[in-house]
Design an enzyme around this catalytic site. Structure first.
Site, short mmCIF file in Angstrom:
data_model
loop_
_atom_site.label_atom_id
_atom_site.label_comp_id
_atom_site.label_asym_id
_atom_site.label_seq_id
_atom_site.Cartn_x
_atom_site.Cartn_y
_atom_site.Cartn_z
N HIS A 132 9.24 -9.56 -26.32
CA HIS A 132 9.29 -8.21 -26.86
C HIS A 132 10.05 -7.21 -25.97
CE1 HIS A 132 6.92 -9.58 -30.11
NE2 HIS A 132 5.71 -9.42 -29.61
N HIS A 203 5.42 -3.73 -34.80
CA HIS A 203 4.33 -4.64 -34.45
C HIS A 203 2.97 -4.09 -34.90
CE1 HIS A 203 2.24 -7.70 -32.16
NE2 HIS A 203 3.38 -8.18 -31.69
N GLU A 340 5.77 -9.32 -38.67
CA GLU A 340 6.89 -8.73 -37.94
C GLU A 340 8.19 -9.29 -38.52
OE1 GLU A 340 5.92 -9.58 -33.66
OE2 GLU A 340 4.09 -10.17 -34.66
C1 BGC Z 1 3.76 -12.79 -30.54
C2 BGC Z 1 2.45 -13.21 -29.95
C3 BGC Z 1 1.99 -12.15 -29.01
C4 BGC Z 1 1.86 -10.86 -29.80
C5 BGC Z 1 1.43 -9.70 -28.96
C6 BGC Z 1 3.53 -11.54 -31.30
O1 BGC Z 1 4.71 -11.10 -31.87
O2 BGC Z 1 4.34 -13.79 -31.33
O3 BGC Z 1 2.55 -14.45 -29.30
O4 BGC Z 1 0.79 -12.47 -28.40
O5 BGC Z 1 3.08 -10.55 -30.40
O6 BGC Z 1 2.13 -9.63 -27.83
#
Ligand code: BGC
Length: 374
Positions: A132, A203, A340
């Site tokens: 991210h 998210h 997402e």
């Molecule tokens: C990821 C997860 C992660 C979450 C929060 C998601 O987009 O795929 O693995 O734990 O985001 O960080």
């Protein structure tokens, strides 16, 4: 005489301004939301549509702080996880509650990629991988906000060349609209002055019963996809596009999240549940349906449409109750799910995946719509 006509002109102008405001699809108000660690003031914007749906969005991380939608009887509930105050988002950034994600949503393997023959190293903030956007992704930046004349909220962020290891000065603009058709619409656009990679998403964790009201296992989910991208132990796609048919990953017909989540399946074990990218069925680049979610006890329904090729369906597997969210609710495992919309994880290292490269002179556009029905 002159004074009178001036006064008339002023009255006419005020009337015009007032009617523009009244005609705007969405009403918007704003207030201070707290102080960032750098000492800047974050704002929170409240968008309300004609049906009383309400979205509260802060320019810190572009976070959707709350989203109130009606159940089948018209009772409103806040259907996203989050914090009451800015301090919560600052002290607990890692679940990315409600945030805009960038420069690269989801994981890049070994926290590096090569572009135009140059290797770029990123922060390894998830084991050996980058997740991210790195240590201080777009979710932790204060965006410049502008209230649009049509009732939308425009957020702009300039990510400097080299920030978190990514090349190019990238200008990202994200518009949020809450339409009178009960849609939260997110339009992303971006330009760069050097070749770079880009994967923007939001998210938000949804619980259509209402945030903090238990787990999401009873929600019925349809994903418009025949394939998904299986992962390795670090949740990096192996590169395979695997058919969902005959597996617990088949959501082509609506089924409760909890029906197969505990099945003895290698991919489910790696993700501790669903935490994978589905390859959306699509023809062309137009906005098309990615997912439909029904919450039977309240009658709330959410449809997600996107121009993106994939969607990360994440069932809040890493929530563990340590985070106390809005109203002091402890967010336990699987208390929220994310959809997402995105390009596939690790695309910069997977030449066969749709490209995430953005070049100078190109304009990146992407749209995702969350529509609420009952
Ligand atoms: C990821 C997860 C992660 C979450 C929060 C998601 O987009 O795929 O693995 O734990 O985001 O960080």
């Amino acid at each position: 005489m002159e004074a009178l006509s001036l006064r008339r002109q002023l009255a006419a102008t005020l009337f015009l301004l007032g009617s523009i405001h009244m005609n705007a699809a969405t009403k918007m108000t704003s207030a201070d939301f707290g102080t960032t660690p750098e000492g800047a003031t974050a704002r929170i914007y409240t968008l309300t549509n004609k049906n009383g749906l309400e979205a509260r969005i802060t320019n810190y991380g572009g976070i959707v702080v709350s989203l109130k939608t009606p159940d089948r009887n018209g009772a409103m509930a806040d259907v996203v996880l989050g914090f009451d105050a800015l301090a919560g988002y600052i002290s607990s950034p890692s679940p990315y509650l409600g945030a805009l994600i960038g420069r690269y949503g989801n994981r890049i393997g070994h926290a590096r990629f090569t572009l135009d023959g140059v290797e770029y190293k990123l922060a390894a903030n998830n084991g050996e991988n980058s997740l991210h956007g790195g240590t201080h992704g777009f979710n932790q930046k204060l965006w410049t906000a502008r209230e649009l004349p049509d009732g939308g909220l425009e957020l702009t962020y300039l990510s400097k060349d080299g920030e978190e290891g990514y090349p190019g000065n990238l200008k990202a603009v994200v518009d949020y609209h809450l339409t009178d058709s009960n849609e939260l619409r997110i339009d992303y656009s971006a330009t760069t002055d050097k070749d770079t990679v880009l994967n923007l998403t939001n998210h938000s964790y949804f619980n259509l019963k209402g945030q903090g009201q238990g787990d999401i296992l009873g929600h019925l989910v349809m994903l418009n996809a025949k394939q998904y991208t299986p992962v390795d132990a670090g949740l990096i796609p192996t590169g395979e596009l695997r058919a969902v048919s005959g597996t617990p990953f088949d959501f082509s017909r609506s089924i409760a999240i909890g029906t197969r989540i505990e099945q003895n399946d290698d991919q489910l074990k790696l993700g501790k549940g669903y935490d994978h990218n589905w390859v959306l069925n699509r023809s062309g680049k137009a906005l098309s349906l990615a997912a439909r979610v029904v919450e039977p006890s309240t009658g709330r329904v959410m449809e997600v449409s996107t121009t993106e090729p994939g969607v990360q369906f994440y069932t809040g597997n890493f929530l563990d109750g340590t985070i106390k969210g809005k109203g002091g609710k402890a967010y336990q495992q699987r208390y929220g799910f994310c959809l997402e919309t995105q390009h596939f994880p690790d695309s910069p290292n997977k030449p066969k995946f749709p490209s995430t490269v953005l070049k100078p002179g190109q304009q990146f556009y992407s749209t995702t719509v969350f529509k609420f029905l009952k």
